[in-house]
Scaffold this active site. Structure first.
Site, PDB file in Angstrom:
ATOM      1  N   SER A 122      81.727 -25.818 -32.304  1.00  0.00           N
ATOM      2  CA  SER A 122      82.529 -25.359 -31.175  1.00  0.00           C
ATOM      3  C   SER A 122      83.999 -25.760 -31.212  1.00  0.00           C
ATOM      4  O   SER A 122      84.809 -25.173 -30.502  1.00  0.00           O
ATOM      5  CB  SER A 122      81.914 -25.862 -29.863  1.00  0.00           C
ATOM      6  OG  SER A 122      81.882 -27.280 -29.846  1.00  0.00           O
ATOM      7  N   LYS A 175      87.328 -22.249 -26.454  1.00  0.00           N
ATOM      8  CA  LYS A 175      87.770 -22.258 -25.061  1.00  0.00           C
ATOM      9  C   LYS A 175      88.712 -21.121 -24.699  1.00  0.00           C
ATOM     10  O   LYS A 175      88.777 -20.707 -23.536  1.00  0.00           O
ATOM     11  CB  LYS A 175      88.453 -23.590 -24.754  1.00  0.00           C
ATOM     12  CG  LYS A 175      87.496 -24.756 -24.518  1.00  0.00           C
ATOM     13  CD  LYS A 175      86.789 -24.633 -23.188  1.00  0.00           C
ATOM     14  CE  LYS A 175      86.032 -25.895 -22.833  1.00  0.00           C
ATOM     15  NZ  LYS A 175      85.387 -25.797 -21.506  1.00  0.00           N
TER      16      LYS A 175
END
Length: 453
Positions: free
Chosen positions: A401, A147
């Site tokens: 992720s 992110k």
């Protein structure tokens, strides 16, 4: 032509405590704010902050149709929700847009704060699946998630005057840490609004990075409403978690790294999907330089907002969303991310909670790292797809992720992992509340269970 009947749209509900007719929520402010008044001596104080009322959707805003996640289900591994591109925009416009995305990704400044993560071969999984499984290790970023790429890329492009006014965002975890680290590197003041249900380990980590943490509202929608209203009042720029071109292009640098690191032909890249920023960015780059590579999204079966949007050809709003993989638990995908996914994504694979837990266990046995549920989503989808279509000998990439796992969720993960591998089963039954009924059930049911198992 298929006629789609959808439930009428409803305004989002704000769950809050009320006092004298005004909705209020709990808020926790950081030391910076507390020091403004000598009466607020503790490091953290409990205040009551009014929750801004969200306006009801009007016809001019084209309210999104509300649908149920269960209205679109298909076998694990099946590639569904394939976009219909028969009525796509003019080719010239698409090429111009694609070249602009490519340029923006190549010129991104994410490496001021992010690291170029490795693409690692998972030898045990490759042997078991019969394909070459490559893991893109975004869980090794400084905040243990991809992110920060998009957050920093957007913030680094803001004018100096805007940075001096500060930024604000709403998040329950990974995006918050990305914004906080980006703000620290850019010497920018940041306010992070997080729901009061956010685990302490997450908001503490954001606070350590120097940002002001405000715990507000019982849900993400309430935290977002607060963040946007405060941003307008204080002149702060709201940093969205996925639906902004600079955020999307920052995440697209992952696709650039995969293409550069991959040796030999690549069959497919499996990407976890929440609001769509990660898969839109990866697809924007990979489909331009290697159009033969499949870009496949992976969603939980109970949080399939992108699959339903692609299936119906328009964005929808889920009436309910499963929260196990909280990093991808969104009710509505982004407007820009949906447009890009319609143009470039090859389809969506749906997986169960049990399969996600099994993949968390696989990752631990493979690399001795523990992924969060959303972080293991792509790995679960890759396995299901390879088994469903009998893929052999190909190179496939799964995006690991994130690794911001809540410790208290580990017990559930371990219990469900073997269920996902079909090594154990969870059985339920109902026993009448009568004396001797449990003994009677044991004598009748236990022998049959033992025989059948």
């Amino acid at each position: 032509m298929e006629t789609l009947q959808l439930a009428p749209p409803q305004p989002p509900l704000l769950r809050s405590r009320c006092r004298q007719g005004r909705p209020v929520v709990r808020a926790t402010l950081s030391k910076q704010t507390a020091e403004k008044s000598p009466s607020l001596a503790p490091r953290k104080v409990l205040l009551r902050v009014p929750v801004p009322t969200l306006p009801p959707p009007s016809s001019s805003q084209h309210p999104l149709p509300r649908v149920s996640a269960s209205s679109l289900q298909y076998p694990p591994g099946y590639l569904g929700a394939v976009p219909d591109r028969t009525d796509s925009e003019e080719a010239g416009e698409n090429i111009t847009s694609a070249m602009s995305h490519l340029t923006n990704i190549l010129s991104s400044k994410v490496y001021d704060v992010a690291v170029e993560t490795p693409l690692q071969l998972a030898t045990k999984l490759s042997e078991r699946w019969g394909v070459n499984v490559w893991l893109k290790r975004e869980d090794l970023q400084p905040v243990f998630s991809f992110k920060l790429r998009g957050a920093y890329n957007m913030m680094a492009k803001l004018p100096k005057g805007q940075l001096e006014k500060g930024v604000i965002c709403s998040s329950a975890g990974n995006h918050a840490q990305g914004v906080a680290l980006a703000a620290k590197r850019l010497n920018c003041n940041a306010v992070i609004a997080m729901p009061v249900t956010t685990p302490e380990i997450k908001w503490r980590s954001v606070e350590r990075l120097g940002s002001t943490v405000v715990l507000v509202g019982d849900s993400y929608d309430e935290a977002q409403a607060y963040a946007k209203k405060r941003g307008e009042e204080e002149g702060r720029i709201f940093i969205p978690p996925f639906d902004h071109p600079d955020v999307i292009m920052g995440q697209g640098t992952i696709g650039m790294e995969i293409v550069r690191h991959m040796q030999g032909p690549l069959h497919s890249i499996f990407v976890p999907v929440g609001g769509g920023g990660l898969i839109a960015g990866i697809a924007a780059f990979v489909k331009r330089v290697s159009p033969e590579v499949k870009i496949i999204g992976v969603e939980p079966a109970d949080a399939n907002a992108m699959a339903l949007s692609l299936h119906h050809g328009q964005r929808i709003m889920l009436d309910q969303v499963g929260g196990f993989a909280d990093g991808v638990a969104v009710k509505v995908v982004g407007e820009e991310t949906f447009r890009l996914c319609k143009e470039s994504v090859d389809g969506i694979v749906l997986v169960s909670r049990d399969a996600i837990c099994a993949s968390i266990k696989d990752m631990f046995e493979e690399k001795r790292n523990i992924l969060e549920p959303a972080g293991a989503l792509a790995l679960a989808g890759a396995e299901a797809y390879c088994k469903y279509y009998g893929l052999k000998g190909e190179n496939v990439v799964a995006i690991a992720s994130g690794a911001n796992m809540n410790f208290d969720k580990l017990r559930l993960v371990t219990e469900l992992a073997n269920v996902g591998r079909r090594q154990e089963a969870v059985l339920t039954t109902a026993v009448p509340e009568k004396l001797g009924s449990l003994e009677a059930w044991k004598h009748q049911a236990i022998p049959r269970i033992s025989t059948n198992c």
